[in-house]
Scaffold this motif. Structure first.
Motif, PDB file in Angstrom:
ATOM      1  N   ARG A  69       0.834  -1.210   0.000  1.00 18.45           N
ATOM      2  CA  ARG A  69       0.000   0.000   0.000  1.00 18.45           C
ATOM      3  C   ARG A  69       0.868   1.259   0.000  1.00 18.45           C
ATOM      4  NH1 ARG A  69      -3.350  -2.952   3.777  1.00 18.45           N
ATOM      5  NH2 ARG A  69      -2.306  -1.895   5.506  1.00 18.45           N
ATOM      6  N   VAL A 125       2.330   1.854  -3.487  1.00 19.41           N
ATOM      7  CA  VAL A 125       1.315   2.396  -4.403  1.00 19.41           C
ATOM      8  C   VAL A 125       1.073   3.871  -4.117  1.00 19.41           C
ATOM      9  CG1 VAL A 125      -1.114   2.243  -5.068  1.00 19.41           C
ATOM     10  CG2 VAL A 125       0.224   0.160  -4.790  1.00 19.41           C
ATOM     11  N   LEU A 178       8.096  -1.412  -5.949  1.00 16.51           N
ATOM     12  CA  LEU A 178       7.026  -2.175  -6.596  1.00 16.51           C
ATOM     13  C   LEU A 178       7.549  -3.490  -7.180  1.00 16.51           C
ATOM     14  CD1 LEU A 178       5.091   0.684  -8.418  1.00 16.51           C
ATOM     15  CD2 LEU A 178       4.249  -0.702  -6.520  1.00 16.51           C
ATOM     16  N   TRP A 193       4.386  -4.758 -13.954  1.00 18.52           N
ATOM     17  CA  TRP A 193       3.670  -3.617 -13.396  1.00 18.52           C
ATOM     18  C   TRP A 193       4.648  -2.513 -12.971  1.00 18.52           C
ATOM     19  CZ3 TRP A 193      -1.063  -3.627 -14.772  1.00 18.52           C
ATOM     20  CH2 TRP A 193      -1.774  -4.824 -14.879  1.00 18.52           C
ATOM     21  N   TYR A 246       4.744   1.254 -14.634  1.00 17.38           N
ATOM     22  CA  TYR A 246       4.813   2.514 -13.886  1.00 17.38           C
ATOM     23  C   TYR A 246       6.011   3.345 -14.338  1.00 17.38           C
ATOM     24  CZ  TYR A 246       6.194   5.802 -10.341  1.00 17.38           C
ATOM     25  OH  TYR A 246       6.600   6.957  -9.719  1.00 17.38           O
TER      26      TYR A 246
END
Length: 388
Positions: A72, A75, A118, A126, A130
């Motif tokens: 979290r 992100v 990440l 992913w 980004y």
């Protein structure tokens, strides 16, 4: 265990780097890019990115944290960098930058950092996506501010950055794959070791019962005649029943083990769980030979205690085994700093603690086992045998 450590290390590195970068770049960026953006953009982007970095640092500092908290925070940090770049466009004053080098967008030094965190938490694709989005937005901002939107200088510059990040992310993905394999293998080995130890304990118990039934029970039954048993038969029957319960086993009948051999057996029983355990088992100068049954019982209880620790204490717990063989007997302690438990809430049918440790040591003449534990405060299992 290894996967979580890499995730935590990446989060700590990214959050600390993000917090340090602005103090090295924001003042030169403000001076060099004065008038390129509205005055509100720099403090706004500063609060967004540094606030998200602080959230990640808080999630990464405790060793007992969880991967979902790191996810979290990663992100949030990625979203903060993207939001800061998105806000740059309405803040742009359309004044062309005339200085040397790329236009001074200070968050250019932080935009790729969330990709590192990440990459340890989600599939590499992913993190790469980004990176492409973040560097793409940065290239557009720099191209507009520095070249009026004409040409491709800023795009080529960020393509070079993206290629370097691709190499780094590929290496990081490989390292995470290795860590996952190691963790999976370790879990399988621990599970198989615990199962093997439990199976060996059951085999030993069946073997002991077979010997008692074959050599003692049948002999007593053959010798009993119809009618009321005499005192001798009653004493024999009570002795056999005690031996079936394991309460009247003569430890000297099975032979003896030297103190040095006993040390080796106890150490090997623990080392089988992995070299990450702290093990110290020694014998004093006055130590005497031990009955085989004592070494077997203490060793089996020790395996059960260590197995419980490595499986239930938690992935970041440390386990230590300290043992001493002396002239008065044997003392072994298994200590961990894991999640612990409430001993008063152990179910009576829990074979690992009740049968595998406490009952096994209680049935050994001179033996005893004490389990000292509390929720969130670790566990200590003490195994003792005293000469009688």
């Amino acid at each position: 265990m290894n996967v979580y450590r890499m995730r935590r290390a990446a989060a700590l590195t990214v959050s600390i780097s993000t917090l340090l970068v602005p103090f090295m770049s924001i003042v030169p960026a403000i001076i060099a890019g004065k008038g390129v953006t509205e005055a509100w953009w720099t403090p706004t982007s500063f609060v967004l990115i540094l606030g998200a970095a602080i959230i990640m640092l808080i999630a990464a500092v405790p060793e007992s944290g969880r991967s979902h908290a790191l996810f979290r925070s990663a992100v949030v940090l990625a979203a903060a960098n993207v939001a800061a770049l998105m806000l740059w466009f309405p803040a742009w004053t359309h004044l062309d930058y005339t200085g040397f080098g790329s236009p001074p967008v200070w968050s250019a030094n932080t935009v790729v950092l969330p990709a590192v965190a990440l990459a340890t938490l989600v599939p590499i694709r992913w993190a790469a996506a980004y990176t492409v989005v973040g560097l793409g937005m940065l290239a557009v901002a720099q191209q507009r501010a520095g070249f009026g939107g004409h040409g491709a200088d800023a795009y080529f510059n960020q393509m070079m950055t993206a290629s370097l990040m691709a190499v780094f992310l590929a290496m990081l993905g490989t390292a995470m794959g290795i860590a996952r394999t190691v963790d999976a293998t370790r879990a399988v080995v621990l599970t198989e070791s615990v199962a093997a130890a439990a199976s060996a304990a059951r085999v030993d118990e069946r073997r002991r019962l077979d010997v008692v039934l074959r050599d003692k029970v049948i002999a007593v039954l053959r010798d009993i005649a119809p009618g009321t048993p005499d005192d001798r038969h009653q004493r024999q029957a009570r002795a056999v029943l005690d031996e079936l319960d394991g309460a009247d086993v003569d430890p000297l009948a099975a032979g003896m083990v030297t103190p040095s051999d006993a040390v080796v057996q106890l150490r090997e029983a623990v080392i089988a769980f992995g070299d990450h355990l702290l093990v110290s088992v020694e014998a004093t100068d006055d130590a005497a030979d031990l009955p085989v049954s004592v070494v077997d019982a203490v060793g089996a209880a020790l395996v059960e205690a260590v197995g419980n620790s490595v499986v239930h204490a938690g992935p970041r717990a440390s386990t230590a085994v300290v043992g001493l063989i002396s002239g008065s007997g044997v003392r072994v302690r298994v200590v961990d700093d894991g999640c612990g438990f409430d001993p008063d809430r152990i179910a009576p049918d829990r074979s690992g603690i009740v049968l595998g440790i406490q009952q096994r040591m209680d049935l050994l003449p001179g033996g005893a086992a004490v389990v000292d534990a509390a929720p969130l405060d670790g566990t200590m299992v003490s195994l003792e045998w005293s000469r009688q």
